[in-house]
Write a protein that holds these residues in place. Structure first.
Motif, PDB file in Angstrom:
ATOM      1  N   PRO B 136       0.832  -1.209   0.000  1.00 56.80           N
ATOM      2  CA  PRO B 136       0.000   0.000   0.000  1.00 56.80           C
ATOM      3  C   PRO B 136       0.870   1.264   0.000  1.00 56.80           C
ATOM      4  O   PRO B 136       1.777   1.385   0.830  1.00 56.80           O
ATOM      5  N   SER B 137       0.589   2.146  -0.918  1.00 58.30           N
ATOM      6  CA  SER B 137       1.433   3.334  -1.090  1.00 58.30           C
ATOM      7  C   SER B 137       1.340   4.294   0.084  1.00 58.30           C
ATOM      8  O   SER B 137       2.156   5.193   0.200  1.00 58.30           O
ATOM      9  N   TYR B 138       0.322   4.125   0.911  1.00 59.96           N
ATOM     10  CA  TYR B 138       0.138   5.071   2.019  1.00 59.96           C
ATOM     11  C   TYR B 138       0.868   4.642   3.284  1.00 59.96           C
ATOM     12  O   TYR B 138       0.671   5.206   4.354  1.00 59.96           O
ATOM     13  N   GLN B 139       1.700   3.600   3.193  1.00 60.46           N
ATOM     14  CA  GLN B 139       2.560   3.210   4.313  1.00 60.46           C
ATOM     15  C   GLN B 139       3.999   3.212   3.836  1.00 60.46           C
ATOM     16  O   GLN B 139       4.275   2.801   2.716  1.00 60.46           O
ATOM     17  N   GLY B 140       4.902   3.619   4.703  1.00 60.94           N
ATOM     18  CA  GLY B 140       6.330   3.489   4.398  1.00 60.94           C
ATOM     19  C   GLY B 140       6.740   4.250   3.161  1.00 60.94           C
ATOM     20  O   GLY B 140       6.309   5.378   2.929  1.00 60.94           O
ATOM     21  N   SER B 141       7.586   3.611   2.337  1.00 59.90           N
ATOM     22  CA  SER B 141       8.094   4.260   1.136  1.00 59.90           C
ATOM     23  C   SER B 141       8.494   3.183   0.138  1.00 59.90           C
ATOM     24  O   SER B 141       8.236   1.998   0.363  1.00 59.90           O
ATOM     25  N   HIS B 142       9.158   3.605  -0.931  1.00 54.35           N
ATOM     26  CA  HIS B 142       9.648   2.652  -1.927  1.00 54.35           C
ATOM     27  C   HIS B 142      10.562   1.589  -1.298  1.00 54.35           C
ATOM     28  O   HIS B 142      10.628   0.466  -1.770  1.00 54.35           O
ATOM     29  N   VAL B 143      11.272   1.977  -0.230  1.00 56.92           N
ATOM     30  CA  VAL B 143      12.159   1.023   0.442  1.00 56.92           C
ATOM     31  C   VAL B 143      11.328  -0.073   1.116  1.00 56.92           C
ATOM     32  O   VAL B 143      11.668  -1.260   1.065  1.00 56.92           O
ATOM     33  N   THR B 144      10.218   0.324   1.722  1.00 54.37           N
ATOM     34  CA  THR B 144       9.309  -0.641   2.337  1.00 54.37           C
ATOM     35  C   THR B 144       8.764  -1.603   1.282  1.00 54.37           C
ATOM     36  O   THR B 144       8.612  -2.802   1.528  1.00 54.37           O
ATOM     37  N   GLY B 145       8.450  -1.064   0.107  1.00 60.01           N
ATOM     38  CA  GLY B 145       7.936  -1.893  -0.980  1.00 60.01           C
ATOM     39  C   GLY B 145       8.955  -2.928  -1.417  1.00 60.01           C
ATOM     40  O   GLY B 145       8.615  -4.087  -1.688  1.00 60.01           O
ATOM     41  N   PHE B 146      10.227  -2.506  -1.461  1.00 60.63           N
ATOM     42  CA  PHE B 146      11.305  -3.434  -1.820  1.00 60.63           C
ATOM     43  C   PHE B 146      11.373  -4.555  -0.781  1.00 60.63           C
ATOM     44  O   PHE B 146      11.454  -5.743  -1.114  1.00 60.63           O
ATOM     45  N   SER B 147      11.323  -4.162   0.486  1.00 63.60           N
ATOM     46  CA  SER B 147      11.372  -5.126   1.580  1.00 63.60           C
ATOM     47  C   SER B 147      10.172  -6.081   1.511  1.00 63.60           C
ATOM     48  O   SER B 147      10.320  -7.295   1.665  1.00 63.60           O
ATOM     49  N   ASN B 148       8.995  -5.525   1.258  1.00 61.59           N
ATOM     50  CA  ASN B 148       7.797  -6.371   1.232  1.00 61.59           C
ATOM     51  C   ASN B 148       7.825  -7.387   0.090  1.00 61.59           C
ATOM     52  O   ASN B 148       7.372  -8.521   0.254  1.00 61.59           O
ATOM     53  N   MET B 149       8.331  -6.981  -1.062  1.00 62.77           N
ATOM     54  CA  MET B 149       8.403  -7.943  -2.172  1.00 62.77           C
ATOM     55  C   MET B 149       9.450  -9.015  -1.869  1.00 62.77           C
ATOM     56  O   MET B 149       9.266 -10.197  -2.192  1.00 62.77           O
ATOM     57  N   THR B 150      10.556  -8.617  -1.231  1.00 60.67           N
ATOM     58  CA  THR B 150      11.557  -9.609  -0.839  1.00 60.67           C
ATOM     59  C   THR B 150      10.939 -10.613   0.149  1.00 60.67           C
ATOM     60  O   THR B 150      11.162 -11.824   0.067  1.00 60.67           O
TER      61      THR B 150
END
Lengths: 451, 461
Positions: B136-150
């Protein structure tokens, strides 16, 4: 070029691709992309932002999570002769609790803070997907803010899911209509001028055409929206006629202004020597002023005279090369076919993201037999047809550049990453030089050696 | 352009001005490109996918392939399930990847699409797979997205299939360039430790010119390798924000012990990586690595007087800024403004505490400075106006501040949109530290030369 994947085309896509000279059903276009395709298309917000972004003295506030603002942080090469405010990136940066409880209060606070900080005459509030889905009432928040601050605060209903980029253009045009309506104070008695629709002053292109108009003795009221300000846009309803360059984004506004203000319009194109000269003549004759027409002929003779030796020199280098074109709108595609012809370059593949049926018909009439025409192409299709058609050059936007390079094909950015103005006679020379620099670069030699 | 930024700092509650982060999905898309023959899929409107691809393309100067569910008004009312199922079918027919990695967007998260059950009911050809991450774009940042996909890779792929763990290390590199991932692999190989790196974008986003367009280049972590990561005896997570969460997930799921290290930028963080490998695998540090480290120390001593006491502002992604802070401190510089757009730890959001980490580094060095997570570039600019610096380190967006304040900018991080080559060469490891030192030194000394009067221009510096 052998690729297993390259030969796989979805049945759903066949109507969108045809080859001139082969019997095929008419061009399909103006449809939604197929789910799962690697489309080169964008969304409503993107379209609306592109059109409105060059209003230089506005606060462009994006109401949503951070991404939509980050990706549009000063990315367009629209130049300004005055205010720089449009280059800032403003966002309400909605967080989880805003999604649950609504973002209206945060939005109102953001508008207040930005108005206090920058004193803009105009705030544009862009709706994003999330703002649309959670149902924030942008209209009400903007109306209240406008009253509080005594300035124009307008919502841009650009939720991404509501269509593709073309829908965004339409949304932006409606906002521009509202801006003009909001400026309905009696206009000062002024000499009738013209408006220039669909130029975004990329790399300063408006300044070239504005210079021509000045020399012809034609007054430019407002440009939509390159290097524009709220004040300039609000003088637009007093114009004698509108000229429209990018029809994809501004054709709709031209029609709306004709209905509302009775301002007639016609299309122009300043890509290439021939189209530039034709368009200037069209403008001159529309003024009905003999002196303007005479000055225009002088200007064309002088400017074309200066440009032609350069074009000829590049033509000598480029003659016989083959170009592939994949751009946003159909009108630009049409001009590019003619402009390449001036350079002795044949267009062997041509496509657009959002071209309309009548534009595809004209493209079909203009190109040679064997040219591939495609709508909303994906990278696999671009690759396949560029290779099959033996293109030496691709004209496209940011996502197409590395694709072309990987195939060892030269590239020109005819979108917002362009670095030189490509409009008018001067622009035609820039264009020829850019084509030459890329097509005739020594680097391709190393690719062909198997790099 | 930023000449009008006021010096006076007033607390803001509504607007971010000039963001220092972007949204989760782009990080997820980038991570997914680090799996071999994987096509990232954006479950949302067309624009998200187009923006992410453009942004990544500008940074890496490589084709970036990803598909989209192409949401319409109908999908956002009735849910995007049909779109995703159609997309999965079309993607396998048209592009034939081995894996589709679906990430969500703010739109599909808000309407509440249940991705796992959609995937379960989708037609997936034999031998192919679909994985997913909620981003969800409304939490964290692009770094969080990288972590979540990992983390999604761990959830779907990692398996503990052996009774005893293998003598091999999992390396989760975090949100780094392919050139950095390559360097970390080189160092690990030199240590003689078998490793599995995922995601791994080397060979995928720095692929060589071949005259052909390969939708799926040679690089990327192999699915079998990620599966086997459950059998490793150690996971090294390089970066608290970008890598710790998936490493802990792997620990929970497959009982592989996780150690979280800093991104190996600078001598200390690189030492920590080498020592961790040495200790856990009883490996000898080879001469080559000793030599590289020795060269770095040699250059640090040779040039220390160029750096000492220089004030520096650093912004960017939290793991990178933390390591850069440690590095410039090791050179005697004074990092006085340290800012990331990514917020501190939050439930479901970013995992890490930038402010605590960096403040502790400053305290150890006996320095005071401004440190902020979840900040923006407007604020950083105001800080610099209040306390000027000699150097700015950050991504391309720093150029406006650098110009307005007439300070040199060293480009490190994501995104870099106005220079090339950066994604091919490392900033990590001892070699990367040498490269960074050269970049910083050139920027500082070029400025000294530029500002010198004729009579002060020095040949030898």
């Amino acid at each position: 070029m052998k690729t297993d994947r390259g030969e796989t085309l979805l049945k759903a896509r066949t109507g969108f691709i045809r080859t001139k000279g082969e019997r095929m059903p008419t061009q399909s276009c103006e449809a939604d992309s197929v789910s799962g395709s690697v489309s080169q298309r964008a969304c409503v917000y993107c379209g609306a932002r592109v059109v409105l972004n060059p209003i230089t003295d506005a606060v462009h506030l994006v109401h949503g999570p951070i991404g939509c603002a980050s990706y549009t942080f000063d990315i367009r090469g629209s130049l300004s002769s005055g205010a720089e405010l449009y280059r800032y990136s403003f966002s309400t940066d909605l967080k989880e609790q805003d999604i649950i409880f609504g973002g209206e209060r945060k939005l109102a606070a953001a508008i207040d803070e930005l108005v206090q900080k920058y004193h803009p005459p105009l705030v544009l509030v862009y709706s994003t997907c999330v703002a649309g889905v959670i149902g924030d009432d942008l209209e009400a928040v903007c109306r209240a803010a406008a009253q509080r601050h005594g300035i124009a605060v307008l919502p841009v209903e650009s939720s991404g899911f509501a269509g593709n980029k073309s829908e965004g253009y339409r949304v932006a045009c409606e906002v521009l209509m509202r801006l003009m309506e909001a400026g309905n104070s009696p206009l000062p008695a002024m000499e009738p001028g013209i408006n220039y629709l669909g130029d975004y002053n990329l790399a300063g292109e408006l300044w070239i055409i504005g210079g021509y108009l000045r020399r012809m003795g034609v007054k430019l009221n407002a440009a939509f929206t390159g290097d524009s300000s709220l004040k300039a846009l609000q003088t637009a309803p007093a114009a004698a006629f509108n000229i429209v360059q990018c029809a994809g984004s501004m054709g709709y506004l031209a029609k709306r202004m004709q209905e509302r203000y009775g301002i007639p319009f016609f299309h122009v194109s300043f890509l290439g020597l021939q189209d530039s000269a034709d368009s200037l003549r069209l403008i001159a004759s529309a003024t009905g002023d003999e002196e303007v027409m005479a000055r225009t002929e002088e200007l064309i003779a002088e400017e074309a005279g200066q440009a032609e030796p350069f074009i000829q020199a590049y033509r000598d280098k480029l003659s016989g090369k083959k170009a592939a074109v994949y751009v946003g709108g159909g009108f630009k595609a049409i001009s590019l076919i003619k402009q390449f012809r001036e350079l002795g370059v044949e267009v062997v593949m041509i496509g657009t993201q959002t071209g309309r049926k009548e534009e595809y018909d004209e493209i079909h009439n203009l190109v040679e037999d064997g040219t591939v025409i495609l709508d909303d192409a994906n990278p696999a299709e671009l690759e396949r047809f560029m290779s099959r058609q033996g293109a030496d050059l691709l004209v496209g936007g940011v996502k197409e550049r590395p694709l072309a390079y990987k195939l060892g094909v030269a590239f020109i950015d005819h979108n917002h990453d362009r670095k030189h103005p490509l409009s008018g006679f001067e622009g035609a020379v820039h264009f020829a030089r850019e084509v030459y620099h890329t097509v005739c670069s020594p680097v391709w030699k190393y690719v062909k050696q198997g790099g | 352009m930023l000449d009008s930024t006021p010096r006076e700092i007033i607390a803001r509650t509504g607007a971010v001005i000039n963001p220092a982060k972007t949204c989760q999905p782009i990080g997820a898309m980038y991570a997914a490109l680090g799996i071999h023959r994987c096509l990232p899929h954006s479950h949302g409107s067309q624009g998200c996918c187009a923006y992410h691809r453009s942004h990544l393309t500008r940074h890496f100067r490589e084709p970036v392939m990803a598909s989209t569910s192409s949401f319409t008004e109908g999908a956002s009312v009735f849910g995007g399930s049909a779109n995703l199922k159609t997309a999965i079918k079309n993607v396998f027919t048209l592009y034939n990847p081995d894996v589709i990695a679906v990430h969500t967007t703010c739109l599909s998260e808000t309407i509440g699409d249940d991705i796992p059950s959609i995937i379960k009911s989708a037609a997936i050809p034999p031998g192919k797979m679909v994985i997913h991450a909620n981003t969800p774009s409304y939490q964290g940042s692009h770094v969080t997205g990288f972590s979540n996909m990992t983390k999604g890779m761990v959830n779907y792929l990692a398996e503990a299939s052996l009774e005893n763990k293998r003598e091999q290390v999992n390396i989760l590199p975090g949100f780094l360039n392919p050139g950095d991932m390559r360097e970390i692999k080189r160092l690990t190989a030199l240590m003689g430790v078998p490793f599995i790196m995922f995601p791994d974008t080397s060979g995928s986003l720095d692929s060589p010119m071949s005259g052909q367009f390969n939708m799926f280049p040679k690089g990327g972590a192999r699915v079998e390798a990620i599966r086997d990561s459950g059998n490793s005896s150690l996971t090294l997570a390089l970066g608290e924000y970008a890598a710790s969460d998936p490493a802990y997930q792997l620990e929970r799921k497959c009982l592989v012990p996780a150690v979280v290290l800093r991104t190996p930028i600078g001598i200390q963080a690189t030492d920590a990586l080498i020592m961790a490998l040495r200790q856990h695998f009883v490996a000898e540090v080879p001469d080559e690595i000793e030599e590289e480290r020795g060269q770095l120390v040699d250059i640090m001593t040779d040039l220390h007087y160029h750096f000492h006491g220089k004030k520096v502002a650093i912004f960017g992604d939290p793991d990178i800024v933390a390591s850069l802070t440690e590095m410039v401190l090791s050179l005697g510089m004074k990092p006085v403004h340290l800012l990331t757009g990514t917020p501190n730890t939050s439930l479901g959001g970013a995992q890490g505490n930038f402010e605590a980490t960096v403040t502790a580094m400053l305290e150890d060095a006996g320095l005071a400075g401004r440190v902020k997570a979840g900040g923006d570039l407007f604020e950083l600019h105001q800080w610099i106006k209040n306390e000027p610096v000699d150097l700015l380190i950050g991504n391309t967006y720093g150029k406006y501040i650098a110009r307005a304040e007439d300070i040199p900018l060293v480009r490190v991080g994501f995104p870099i949109l106005d220079r090339g080559v950066h994604s091919y060469l490392p900033v990590v490891g001892y070699r990367g530290a040498l490269r960074l030192m050269e970049m910083i030194d050139n920027a500082l000394q070029d400025r000294v030369d530029r500002d010198a009067r004729d009579e002060d221009l020095e040949l030898i510096m």
